[in-house]
Design a protein around this motif. Structure first.
Motif, short mmCIF file in Angstrom:
data_model
loop_
_atom_site.label_atom_id
_atom_site.label_comp_id
_atom_site.label_asym_id
_atom_site.label_seq_id
_atom_site.Cartn_x
_atom_site.Cartn_y
_atom_site.Cartn_z
N THR A 155 0.79 -1.23 0.00
CA THR A 155 0.00 0.00 0.00
C THR A 155 0.82 1.28 0.00
N GLY A 156 2.06 1.21 0.43
CA GLY A 156 2.88 2.41 0.51
C GLY A 156 2.72 3.19 1.80
N ASP A 157 1.83 2.75 2.67
CA ASP A 157 1.60 3.43 3.95
C ASP A 157 1.72 2.40 5.07
N SER A 158 2.56 2.65 6.05
CA SER A 158 2.82 1.65 7.09
C SER A 158 1.59 1.33 7.93
N ARG A 159 0.73 2.31 8.18
CA ARG A 159 -0.47 2.04 8.98
C ARG A 159 -1.49 1.22 8.19
N LYS A 174 -13.82 7.97 11.63
CA LYS A 174 -13.94 8.09 10.17
C LYS A 174 -12.66 7.63 9.47
N VAL A 175 -11.51 7.88 10.08
CA VAL A 175 -10.24 7.44 9.49
C VAL A 175 -10.17 5.92 9.49
N VAL A 176 -10.50 5.31 10.63
CA VAL A 176 -10.47 3.85 10.72
C VAL A 176 -11.45 3.25 9.72
N MET A 177 -12.65 3.78 9.67
CA MET A 177 -13.66 3.25 8.76
C MET A 177 -13.23 3.40 7.31
N ASN A 178 -12.71 4.56 6.95
CA ASN A 178 -12.26 4.79 5.58
C ASN A 178 -11.14 3.83 5.20
N GLU A 179 -10.20 3.61 6.10
CA GLU A 179 -9.10 2.68 5.84
C GLU A 179 -9.62 1.28 5.56
N PHE A 180 -10.52 0.81 6.41
CA PHE A 180 -11.02 -0.56 6.24
C PHE A 180 -11.96 -0.68 5.05
N ASN A 186 -11.49 0.99 2.27
CA ASN A 186 -10.53 0.89 1.15
C ASN A 186 -9.89 -0.49 1.08
N ILE A 187 -9.59 -1.08 2.22
CA ILE A 187 -9.04 -2.43 2.24
C ILE A 187 -10.08 -3.41 1.70
N ALA A 188 -11.34 -3.20 2.07
CA ALA A 188 -12.42 -4.07 1.59
C ALA A 188 -12.50 -4.06 0.06
N PRO A 217 -18.90 -5.07 -5.70
CA PRO A 217 -19.04 -3.73 -5.11
C PRO A 217 -20.06 -3.69 -3.97
N SER A 218 -21.09 -4.52 -4.04
CA SER A 218 -22.09 -4.52 -2.98
C SER A 218 -21.49 -4.93 -1.63
N GLU A 219 -20.42 -5.74 -1.66
CA GLU A 219 -19.78 -6.15 -0.42
C GLU A 219 -19.09 -4.96 0.25
N VAL A 220 -18.55 -4.05 -0.55
CA VAL A 220 -17.92 -2.85 0.01
C VAL A 220 -18.99 -1.98 0.67
#
Length: 161
Positions: A24-28, A125-131, A133-135, A142-145
């Motif tokens: 991903t390029g981002d350690s977190r 919101k940060v945690v949710m957005n990250e997960f 995007n991982i999804a 797309p419906s699963e996301v």
């Protein structure tokens, strides 16, 4: 015979070499992806999360993941596994019961819930957005996301109020 692939196979090289470096390029973000993979592996093998995390530590290091975040998520998820299963089950949509939930999406929701619980300093919101995007990387449709988004909203409301 598939050109290129069979050549590699014939030479004895691994067609799927171990990943080196970040996806991903981002350690977190990388730590979150590794945590999802760890929780999936632990659940699939009926193994202990802490043991699975220890087994994956070299890969976590090689992928330049934030080791502290990985440890926080996997430790919290492992210690609260039963609690998180209940939380996820209650937040699922009626038409999507726990036994229908894809195991990878379960691991993703489990990791997200653990981070929301253990890292109150990170905005929900940060945690949710990250997960979410991982999804997108793991979901087959797309419906699963969209499903992950709805369930994470519900989990966040319970965990963070």
């Amino acid at each position: 015979m598939v050109e290129g692939v069979d050549d590699v196979w014939q030479q004895g090289e691994d067609a799927f070499p171990k990943l080196r470096g970040s996806l991903t390029g981002d350690s977190r973000t990388e730590a979150r992806v590794c945590a999802v993979q760890c929780l999936f592996a632990a659940r699939a093998s009926n193994g202990d999360v802490a043991e699975t995390a220890a087994d994956l530590l070299e890969e976590v290091k090689s992928r330049k993941a934030d080791k502290v975040l990985f440890a926080v998520i996997t430790t919290e998820a492992g210690e609260g596994a039963v609690r998180y299963q209940s939380l996820i089950k209650v937040q699922l949509l009626e038409e999507w019961p726990l036994d229908r939930l894809d195991p990878v999406l379960y691991a993703l929701l489990w990791a997200a819930a653990a981070e929301l619980t253990s890292r109150p300093d990170t905005p929900a919101k940060v945690v949710m957005n990250e997960f979410i995007n991982i999804a997108k990387g793991f979901a087959s449709k797309p419906s699963e996301v969209g499903f992950v988004n709805v369930v994470l909203e519900r989990i966040s409301g319970v965990v963070r109020g």
